[in-house]
Design an enzyme around this catalytic site. Structure first.
Site, PDB file in Angstrom:
ATOM      1  N   HIS A   1       2.983  56.511  69.054  1.00 44.69           N
ATOM      2  CA  HIS A   1       4.398  56.242  68.823  1.00 44.69           C
ATOM      3  C   HIS A   1       5.063  57.370  68.037  1.00 44.69           C
ATOM      4  O   HIS A   1       6.155  57.802  68.349  1.00 44.69           O
ATOM      5  CB  HIS A   1       4.535  54.911  68.084  1.00 44.69           C
ATOM      6  CG  HIS A   1       5.942  54.477  67.857  1.00 44.69           C
ATOM      7  ND1 HIS A   1       6.626  53.686  68.741  1.00 44.69           N
ATOM      8  CD2 HIS A   1       6.791  54.723  66.843  1.00 44.69           C
ATOM      9  CE1 HIS A   1       7.827  53.463  68.285  1.00 44.69           C
ATOM     10  NE2 HIS A   1       7.963  54.086  67.130  1.00 44.69           N
TER      11      HIS A   1
ATOM     12  N   HIS B   1      12.260  49.174  71.958  1.00 45.67           N
ATOM     13  CA  HIS B   1      11.645  48.288  70.984  1.00 45.67           C
ATOM     14  C   HIS B   1      10.929  47.191  71.771  1.00 45.67           C
ATOM     15  O   HIS B   1      11.185  46.013  71.600  1.00 45.67           O
ATOM     16  CB  HIS B   1      12.690  47.725  70.005  1.00 45.67           C
ATOM     17  CG  HIS B   1      12.287  47.866  68.583  1.00 45.67           C
ATOM     18  ND1 HIS B   1      12.545  46.940  67.613  1.00 45.67           N
ATOM     19  CD2 HIS B   1      11.611  48.854  67.959  1.00 45.67           C
ATOM     20  CE1 HIS B   1      12.063  47.356  66.453  1.00 45.67           C
ATOM     21  NE2 HIS B   1      11.492  48.516  66.640  1.00 45.67           N
TER      22      HIS B   1
END
Lengths: 742, 235
Positions: free
Chosen positions: A42, A88
């Protein structure tokens, strides 16, 4: 799973060894945590970086390209636009309300920390089919999360899209984009470059929420993922609104030399990236960080992802003035350290040095060169035989207009404040893109974010090129020239070579069309591991592209709705037998296969430029990208707002001998539908023929209450009132709303 | 005329109101942080839309008890024009300057859309120069905008000519279809007994320039123009 000093880390054995070598010793627990989050997929983009290099990133308008929190482009007169899209996905898949809300919170902070006022939000959502209660739950609460957060902070949500596909049943996708506006001289950077500057942590308190959010986002979803709910942060839009105002006021003082939001990776990420970028180091005293929970250990404080926090780097003489501004807004803050020349992140607790890691070791982690392999399914799926043409094509049209993917999304955008800010000239549902004016000037920007996963699934290269092409078409029809774009790429597990091959093809497609049209990519986000072990499903690749364009004169602004009966309808571009991934195949026939539409790069680019030229003559009354649902659905969409219909003849729109259903529902690229008054018809046709672009007058706008399509002496006729009902009521019906106003 | 727009923490339409009054109407308009607000300095005050104090407890209730509202109360008592838009209307209701309650919309969600308003009275500074029964196209954007009161009090609002705006259809007729939030009697805005304090849920500051209107209208202007004419000798 590997361990360092008893701490579980999400790194491979090689990565752990590499970390030990770079550090020159074994990391302690705090350092292990810091390395773990910063080297996660990430934060590090370690699997994607080698591929992302291909993208064109430069252009005369680019002020800040990829690598910062958001890209920045020049839109003349000293005005600049800042924008970015992020996902998200994982948080939203297990806690849709807070997952989506904090997605908005995160993207807004990215824009804010570049020194820009956020002026518009976008969201591209993907869920499983709406007949599933789980999907309905995710859909309802994701929209509610975006609505409650975005509305409260006073940033209008003006665009995006929503699609439903089984591959997103457990792993929904929540892409959130934000656009900010600033003056050129106001641009701030996430950098700590002056030794002696003071670090101020401002905003929310630090708690245990969101610990390991990034490592959670760097794994596939499993049945145990429900237990990861504490890894989802809790949003506080009220505090965010105060942070926006306080930050913009603080930046105006000139004392702020660097600024970064605390998102994924928390304090570790902000501290290491700012000092890494500045070639400096930082000292942080954890005793000064204001905590919301007792007995938090340094490991937790350093990697907490609690929301609504910003890290300011401030000149020592400006600390008083800056903290007075924070006092005015009643925001908490504390001076947590200073910039030094150590080139390391030095963390203290109770006067003891508890961690010391070179900044660049954290901010610039080693990349991986993972293998790629063309998936075998791609060739298998390409060869499907065409289904028989249904006898009642009107029935197909009704079904498609009432399909959740193509039906009106008013149920979604009515829940978003799309007006606040007094800038929204073109609102959701009125055109293919949102248009926001620049206050006090006769100019505007247009923006739209798009993705077509059903095409990407069958042909990732053309899916990628097509996402950029579609996004550019959508803003060109409003009168805007595309200037730059950002992407947000959601894929499965990159450790699977087939997933990574699709990723690479997508990047290639994006790169090729960007080079052809000569518009740079100024930022992006990659989300891997979008698959769940429960259903063993990998999501269809979802490359979202947000393109921003400039409208130099507000009189160019054009919407997609038919304006008056009698207007002539022009079809631009040719239709091919490109049915793979079309809504007609996937929804009506339930066929996952066929050949997805191919982007003819040269034709696509020159058609776009010519359409823009035509729209800017002011003689085009309505302009619409002809894409999802094909000619039939695209035409019908143009009639919805003003309750007008059309009568068209579709002969001669293809070089091939297409069947009626193929002509109506093929989703070929490079096509547009325009309307104009009769007296301008020849002028407009002339513009296209001069540039060798296929153009044909196909019919006329009517108020007959029926859409009539004619082809080879066959006729399909649909009732407008029935179409309207299906278009506007499908989604509300699924969501249990009986009466819905358009 | 000197106009104040009060900024509470969480207000978010203050810049829009400022833009319209300052740039469109060239009025002497000031954004005032709630703690710095002093009634004596201004001739009129606007409570803008947004989410003051994050709508915690109940929309508008915390701002209603802030010291700034004591000054607003003074201005109201002196007969100075007070306008509450959206969250500002909620604050006026919670501070009892206006009567009734604003509950969650009957659809239970936030609703942002353009609606038609009918002007019910011209006795307020904000409607004095608009023709009665004019139809104004103005957008709404709220979650708690359903006006509710007792039947007896609603009758009093009618008797005292305190209903200022109603939601209607394009032709000016009240109907349940034209009522976006389930307000009793389609009420969109009311005033106090004296008529100088007006609250409404729709946002006239978003409808004061043709470029922002899907209908190329600028009906929000009429409300601000009315206030300006009122001060320029039109009382």
């Amino acid at each position: 799973m590997t361990f360092i000093d008893g701490v579980k880390v999400n790194l491979t054995e090689e990565e752990v060894e590499k970390a030990k070598t770079l550090l020159g010793r074994d990391p302690n627990q705090v350092e292990a945590g810091m390395i773990d989050v910063m080297w996660s997929e990430h934060c590090s983009y370690k699997s994607s970086k080698p591929f992302l290099k291909q993208l064109p990133k430069e252009g005369p308008r680019v002020l800040v390209g990829p690598g910062m929190d958001a890209g920045v482009i020049d839109i003349n007169d000293g005005d600049v636009v800042v924008f970015k899209v992020e996902t998200h996905n994982h948080p939203s898949a297990i806690e849709p309300y807070n997952g989506a809300a904090t997605g908005i919170g995160g993207i807004v902070r990215d824009i804010l920390c570049m020194g820009a006022r956020p002026i518009a939000l976008f969201d591209n959502l993907r869920f499983g089919k709406l007949r599933s209660n789980h999907s309905k739950w995710l859909f309802e609460y994701v929209v509610k999360g975006i609505s409650d957060y975005g509305n409260c902070i006073g940033v209008p949500t003006v665009g995006g899209d929503v699609e439903f596909d089984d591959s997103y049943e457990n792993n929904c996708l929540v892409n959130v984009g934000c656009i900010g506006l600033a003056r050129r001289e106001e641009i701030a950077l996430s950098v700590a470059k002056n030794i002696g500057d003071i670090l101020i942590l401002m905003g929310g308190s630090t708690g245990r929420d969101g610990i390991h959010g990034v490592t959670f986002a760097s794994r596939v979803l499993t049945e145990e993922s429900e237990a990861d709910r504490p890894a989802v942060q809790i949003g506080d839009p009220f505090t965010k609104k105060l942070i926006i105002e306080a930050t913009l006021e603080a930046l105006k003082t000139g004392y702020v030399t660097g600024l970064k939001d605390l998102g994924g990776g928390g304090l570790t990420c902000a501290a290491s990236e700012m000092s890494g970028a500045g070639g400096t180091g930082v000292e942080i005293d954890l005793d000064k960080v204001f905590l919301r929970e007792e007995n938090m250990i340094p490991y937790e404080i350093m990697i907490s992802e609690s929301q609504e926090r910003m890290l300011f780097v401030v000149k020592p003489e400006g600390v008083d003035k800056i903290t007075r501004i924070f006092d005015k807004y009643e925001l908490s803050y504390s001076i947590i350290g200073r910039v030094d020349g150590s080139q390391k992140v030095n963390v203290y607790k109770n006067g003891q040095l508890v961690a010391q890691v070179p900044s660049r070791m954290l901010s610039d982690p080693p990349v991986l060169n993972r293998p790629v392999k063309r998936p075998s399914y791609i060739d298998q799926l390409a060869e499907v035989s065409a289904p028989p043409t249904p006898l009642n094509l009107a029935d197909v049209v009704y079904k498609l207009v009432g399909s959740p993917n193509l039906a009106s999304k008013a149920w979604v955008y009515r829940q978003y404040d799309h007006e606040v800010g007094d800038r929204t000239v073109i609102k959701p549902g009125q055109a293919d893109a949102a248009v926001l004016r620049i206050l006090g000037k006769n100019k505007a920007i247009a923006a739209k974010s798009d993705a077509t996963p059903s095409h990407s699934y069958l042909d990732p290269y053309n899916g990628g090129a097509g996402a950029l092409a579609e996004s550019c078409r959508n803003i060109a029809v409003t009168g805007a020239e595309p200037l730059a774009w950002v992407d947000c790429l959601s894929f499965g597990n990159p450790e699977n070579p087939e997933v990574l091959w699709c990723f690479n093809e997508t990047i290639k497609g994006l790169t090729d069309y960007a080079l052809k049209l000569n518009i740079p990519c100024i930022g992006g986000n990659v989300s891997f591991y979008n698959e769940d072990q429960v259903s063993a499903r990998v999501v269809k690749p979802c490359p979202v592209v947000l393109t921003v364009g400039l409208i130099e004169d507000c009189s160019y602004i054009t919407t997609m709705s038919f304006k008056q009966p009698g207007d002539r309808i022009l079809m631009i571009g040719l239709t091919y037998r490109e049915m793979g991934g079309s809504e007609y195949y996937t929804f009506y026939h339930n066929i996952q296969g066929g050949r997805a539409p191919v982007v003819n790069l040269d034709l696509e680019a020159v058609t776009l430029k010519t359409v823009l030229k035509a729209v800017r003559t002011g003689k085009i009354s309505a302009a619409h990208d002809c894409f999802r649902g094909g000619i039939a659905v695209s035409l019908i969409e143009m009639g919805m707002e003003n309750n007008l219909s059309a009568s068209v003849n579709l002969d001669g729109l293809s070089d091939l001998d297409l069947k009626f259903d193929e002509l109506l529902f093929s989703e070929s690229h490079s096509r547009y539908i325009l309307t104009t008054r009769e007296e301008y018809l020849n002028d407009i046709i002339e513009i296209f023929t001069q540039n060798n672009i296929p153009v044909k007058e196909i019919g006329v706008v009517t108020d007959s209450g029926r859409f009539e399509f004619e082809y080879k002496n066959r006729r399909v006729s649909c009732s407008m009132s029935k179409l309207r009902k299906l278009y506007y009521e499908t989604i509300p019906k699924y969501m249990g709303v009986t009466e819905w106003m358009k | 005329m000197k106009i104040a727009i009060i900024q509470f923490p969480g207000s978010n339409c203050e810049y829009d109101a400022l833009h319209v009054l300052k740039n469109v109407f060239r009025q002497d308009t000031h954004l005032v942080w709630h703690k710095d607000f002093n009634s004596g300095d201004f001739d009129a005050v606007i409570l803008p839309g947004g989410f003051s104090y994050g709508d915690h407890l109940r929309a508008g209730v915390i701002a209603a008890y802030s010291p700034a509202m004591r000054h607003v109360r003074e201005m109201a008592a002196e007969g100075k024009p007070v306008l509450g838009i959206c969250n500002g209307f909620q604050i006026l209701i919670e501070s009892k300057l206006l009567d009734g309650a604003l509950l969650q919309n009957n659809c239970l969600t936030f609703v942002c859309k353009w609606v038609n308003l009918r002007v019910e009275t011209t006795r307020t500074p904000f409607t004095k120069f608009i023709n009665e029964s004019s139809i104004l196209r103005i957008p709404i954007a709220h979650k708690e905008g359903r006006y509710v009161n007792t039947r007896r009090r609603i009758k009093e609002l009618y008797d005292n000519d305190q209903i200022v705006f109603k939601y209607v259809d394009e032709n000016g007729f009240e109907s349940s279809d034209s009522n976006p939030n389930g307000s009793m009697d389609n009420i969109a805005g009311i005033c106090n007994l004296d008529g100088n304090v007006v609250g409404l849920m729709p946002h006239p500051e978003r409808a004061s320039e043709t470029i922002l209107s899907p209908y190329k209208t600028e009906h929000g202007r009429l409300i601000f123009e009315s206030l300006i004419k009122y001060f320029n000798g039109g009382r």
